[in-house]
Design a protein around this motif. Structure first.
Motif, mmCIF file in Angstrom:
data_model
loop_
_atom_site.group_PDB
_atom_site.id
_atom_site.type_symbol
_atom_site.label_atom_id
_atom_site.label_comp_id
_atom_site.label_asym_id
_atom_site.label_seq_id
_atom_site.Cartn_x
_atom_site.Cartn_y
_atom_site.Cartn_z
ATOM 1 N N ASP A 72 0.831 -1.174 -0.174
ATOM 2 C CA ASP A 72 0.024 -0.022 0.119
ATOM 3 C C ASP A 72 0.917 1.171 -0.103
ATOM 4 O O ASP A 72 0.548 2.309 -0.653
ATOM 5 N N PHE A 73 1.931 1.284 0.695
ATOM 6 C CA PHE A 73 2.923 2.371 0.592
ATOM 7 C C PHE A 73 3.491 2.487 -0.350
ATOM 8 O O PHE A 73 3.465 3.733 -1.012
ATOM 9 N N ASP A 74 3.941 1.471 -1.187
ATOM 10 C CA ASP A 74 4.447 1.743 -2.570
ATOM 11 C C ASP A 74 3.560 2.247 -3.533
ATOM 12 O O ASP A 74 3.863 3.264 -4.206
ATOM 13 N N LYS A 75 2.497 2.019 -3.381
ATOM 14 C CA LYS A 75 1.316 2.089 -4.437
ATOM 15 C C LYS A 75 0.951 3.845 -4.308
ATOM 16 O O LYS A 75 0.900 4.721 -5.220
ATOM 17 N N GLU A 76 0.877 4.160 -2.998
ATOM 18 C CA GLU A 76 0.499 5.414 -2.787
ATOM 19 C C GLU A 76 1.552 6.395 -2.989
ATOM 20 O O GLU A 76 1.498 7.569 -3.397
ATOM 21 N N LEU A 77 3.060 6.235 -2.659
ATOM 22 C CA LEU A 77 4.149 7.035 -2.993
ATOM 23 C C LEU A 77 4.077 7.138 -4.669
ATOM 24 O O LEU A 77 4.432 8.484 -4.979
ATOM 25 N N ALA A 78 3.897 6.044 -5.111
ATOM 26 C CA ALA A 78 4.062 6.410 -6.633
ATOM 27 C C ALA A 78 2.802 7.250 -7.521
ATOM 28 O O ALA A 78 3.062 7.947 -8.041
ATOM 29 N N GLU A 79 1.574 7.129 -6.572
ATOM 30 C CA GLU A 79 0.288 7.944 -7.233
ATOM 31 C C GLU A 79 0.970 9.259 -6.793
ATOM 32 O O GLU A 79 0.491 10.244 -7.453
ATOM 33 N N LYS A 80 1.224 9.765 -5.646
ATOM 34 C CA LYS A 80 1.344 11.014 -5.002
ATOM 35 C C LYS A 80 2.539 11.665 -5.754
ATOM 36 O O LYS A 80 2.656 12.830 -5.766
ATOM 37 N N SER A 81 3.499 10.837 -6.493
ATOM 38 C CA SER A 81 4.672 11.289 -7.228
ATOM 39 C C SER A 81 5.396 12.383 -6.582
ATOM 40 O O SER A 81 5.750 13.371 -7.464
ATOM 41 N N PRO A 82 5.881 12.499 -5.263
ATOM 42 C CA PRO A 82 6.824 13.442 -4.949
ATOM 43 C C PRO A 82 8.119 13.551 -5.732
ATOM 44 O O PRO A 82 8.862 14.411 -6.070
ATOM 45 N N TRP A 83 8.471 12.009 -5.951
ATOM 46 C CA TRP A 83 9.505 11.658 -6.796
ATOM 47 C C TRP A 83 9.251 10.810 -8.157
ATOM 48 O O TRP A 83 7.976 10.304 -7.916
ATOM 49 N N VAL A 84 9.997 10.550 -8.913
ATOM 50 C CA VAL A 84 9.745 9.679 -10.156
ATOM 51 C C VAL A 84 11.166 8.679 -10.031
ATOM 52 O O VAL A 84 11.945 8.991 -10.625
ATOM 53 N N TRP A 85 10.617 7.523 -9.689
ATOM 54 C CA TRP A 85 11.414 6.531 -9.631
ATOM 55 C C TRP A 85 11.627 6.086 -10.911
ATOM 56 O O TRP A 85 10.836 5.642 -11.788
ATOM 57 N N LEU A 86 12.976 5.530 -11.340
ATOM 58 C CA LEU A 86 13.426 5.319 -12.521
ATOM 59 C C LEU A 86 13.694 3.851 -12.601
ATOM 60 O O LEU A 86 13.137 3.148 -13.428
ATOM 61 N N TYR A 87 15.039 3.464 -11.887
ATOM 62 C CA TYR A 87 15.471 2.213 -12.337
ATOM 63 C C TYR A 87 16.318 1.832 -11.302
ATOM 64 O O TYR A 87 17.058 2.616 -10.507
ATOM 65 N N THR A 88 16.601 0.381 -11.276
ATOM 66 C CA THR A 88 17.590 -0.206 -10.250
ATOM 67 C C THR A 88 18.686 -0.740 -11.451
ATOM 68 O O THR A 88 18.465 -1.115 -12.761
#
Length: 505
Positions: free
Chosen positions: A457-473
């Motif tokens: 749920d945390f992962d989904k919430e953080l991606a949706e609120k988009s304070p950052w844009v995660w790219l890749y590992t």
């Protein structure tokens, strides 16, 4: 001229220069090592740059460490246990543990180290992981007990970090932490010429046993093309590499071996939600929707990695395709910009560090082109690493290209950014009740599957609120001559196993 083409030209030049780019002498008793980015400081509690941590983990030790499978193993402590209610964590110290000045590591040193980390004036990178510590008791010469205000499942994992290393209480009192380096790790720092050389000698009193080499001589070379040239001519035994363009050339060299392992660290475009117009959710989401993450990976890192969401550790990671706007949607991005009243777009500056990671400039250029399609004009500002780190820690940017360290536990990885008391909250510039509550819920839950659901749920919430844009590992790379034995690549990128490396004839 593209940054990749410049890197290729640099590689050609280094090959031509060959051994003239590096001066060194062979010594079978020492490991001759090189990297292209030097440490920015010697305080293990405050340093955040990867280059600093890679040096400091050879000098200092925490109470416990992680192995290659991310299992917790002894460091300074030989054993540990939680109380039945989860509110006490007790360690038994290894009686053989000594600092490099010959003094025994005592419970008083452990207590003083954690009190220093918890002191806000220190500016410790790991402070937010230990706010549940109510008191620290030292009942005898081998025992340290942490009294906790609440159950804290991830606190033990947090203690594996180099930022939680134990330092001498006497040095804390003298105010010399960061001006000299006295740890209990496998090597002692004899000399540090910033941006030039480090000389390490074996810690004969290391509780981990005898080291495989008498010391390590680390040369800071101009770039990784020069490192590869020096390895080709046998001037260097072992090297840390960050540039996939260089790393992928190593297997073509018959005398060299490439170590390549997936890492938890993540490449990310950090937005500053405290600055207009990124304080608007729709604008941040538009930026997320406009980014083609796979294209960034393919262009900047030759496809060496995989697209990721916020959580990068295997047990907790979500399928990125289930997260908000991970499939590029420019039309949706344009609509979101219009909804925010930003049809005409805006201009922002994105900062990036030279050399860490080597892909930063290329990532910035790809993102610049992609965001231009929705009217976001990026000005790229490249900075020397120490300037970048200072700017980053102040949160003084519109956007930042970053390579941030991963952790095996979601709470220890992100509470410093996304809880209201997080010590890097100034970097994220984003406080959110839901994210804070989910992190706290995951912190006290001990059942693994329940924790996994909470952090999904945390992962989904953080991606949706988009304070950052995660790219890749990506991957952690090291290269070595084939007569170097015993190095174990780590998902954390750690070089700690150099303590047991040997160099054959």
């Amino acid at each position: 001229m593209t940054s990749q083409f410049k890197r290729l030209l640099g590689l050609t030049a280094a090959i031509v220069l060959g051994a003239t780019a590096f001066a060194g002498t062979a010594d079978a008793a020492k490991l001759r090592m090189a990297w292209a980015q030097d440490a920015t400081g010697l305080d293990p509690h405050k340093q955040t740059a990867f280059s600093s941590l890679r040096l400091l983990e050879l000098i200092y030790e925490p109470l416990v460490r992680l192995d290659a499978e991310l299992k917790i193993v002894p460091g300074i402590a030989k054993s540990w246990a939680f109380s039945a209610d989860g509110k006490e964590l007790t360690f038994k110290l290894d009686p053989k543990a000594k600092f490099q000045n010959g003094a025994a590591v005592t419970p008083a040193d452990v207590k003083a180290s954690f009190e220093r980390i918890l002191d806000e004036k220190t500016g410790a990178a790991n402070r937010a992981n230990y706010l549940s510590i109510a008191s620290i008791e030292t009942p005898d010469a081998e025992t340290v007990t942490f009294k906790l205000s609440q159950p804290d499942a991830p606190i033990l994992t947090a203690m594996t970090d180099t930022n939680s290393s134990i330092v001498p209480a006497a040095d804390i009192a003298a105010g010399t932490i960061g001006t000299k380096a006295v740890g209990s790790g496998p090597f002692k720092l004899e000399r540090w010429d910033p941006n030039s050389k480090e000389i390490l000698t074996a810690n004969k009193d290391w509780a981990g046993g005898a080291t495989g080499v008498e010391g390590i001589e680390i040369s800071v070379l101009p770039d990784e093309t020069a490192i590869l040239a020096a390895m080709r001519t046998g001037q260097i035994d072992f090297a840390l590499l960050n540039d996939p363009l260089i790393a992928t050339l190593v297997p073509k060299e018959p005398k060299l071996q490439l170590n390549r392992a997936p890492v938890l660290a993540y490449h990310v475009l950090q937005l500053n939600p405290a600055r207009k117009p990124m304080n608007e959710l729709a604008v941040r989401q538009a930026i997320s929707c406009a980014v083609d993450r796979q294209a960034v990976l393919d262009t900047a890192s030759l496809g060496e990695g995989k697209v990721t969401g916020p959580l990068t550790m295997p047990f907790f990671a979500s399928d990125p395709n289930t997260l908000f706007c991970y499939k590029r949607d420019v039309e949706k991005a344009k609509k979101l910009m219009a909804d925010a009243g930003m049809t005409g777009g805006f201009t922002a500056t994105v900062i990036a560090a030279t050399g860490e990671p080597p892909t930063a400039a290329a990532e910035a250029q790809v993102l610049q082109a992609q965001l231009a399609e929705i009217g976001v004009k990026l000005d790229i500002k490249m900075m020397e690493l120490n300037v970048y780190v200072d700017t980053w820690l102040k949160g003084d940017f519109d956007m930042a290209i970053a390579l941030n360290g991963g952790r095996p536990d979601p709470y220890t990885m992100y509470n410093r950014y996304w809880t209201k008391n997080g010590n890097l909250q100034k970097v994220s510039n984003f406080a959110d009740d839901t994210l804070d509550a989910l992190l706290q819920k995951g912190r006290v839950e001990t059942d693994p599957e329940k924790r996994k659901a909470i952090f999904a749920d945390f992962d989904k919430e953080l991606a949706e609120k988009s304070p950052w844009v995660w790219l890749y590992t990506s991957y952690g790379y090291t290269a070595q001559q084939k007569n170097v034995q015993g190095f174990v690549p780590m998902p954390t990128g750690s070089l700690a196993s150099l303590g047991k490396v040997t160099v054959g004839q």
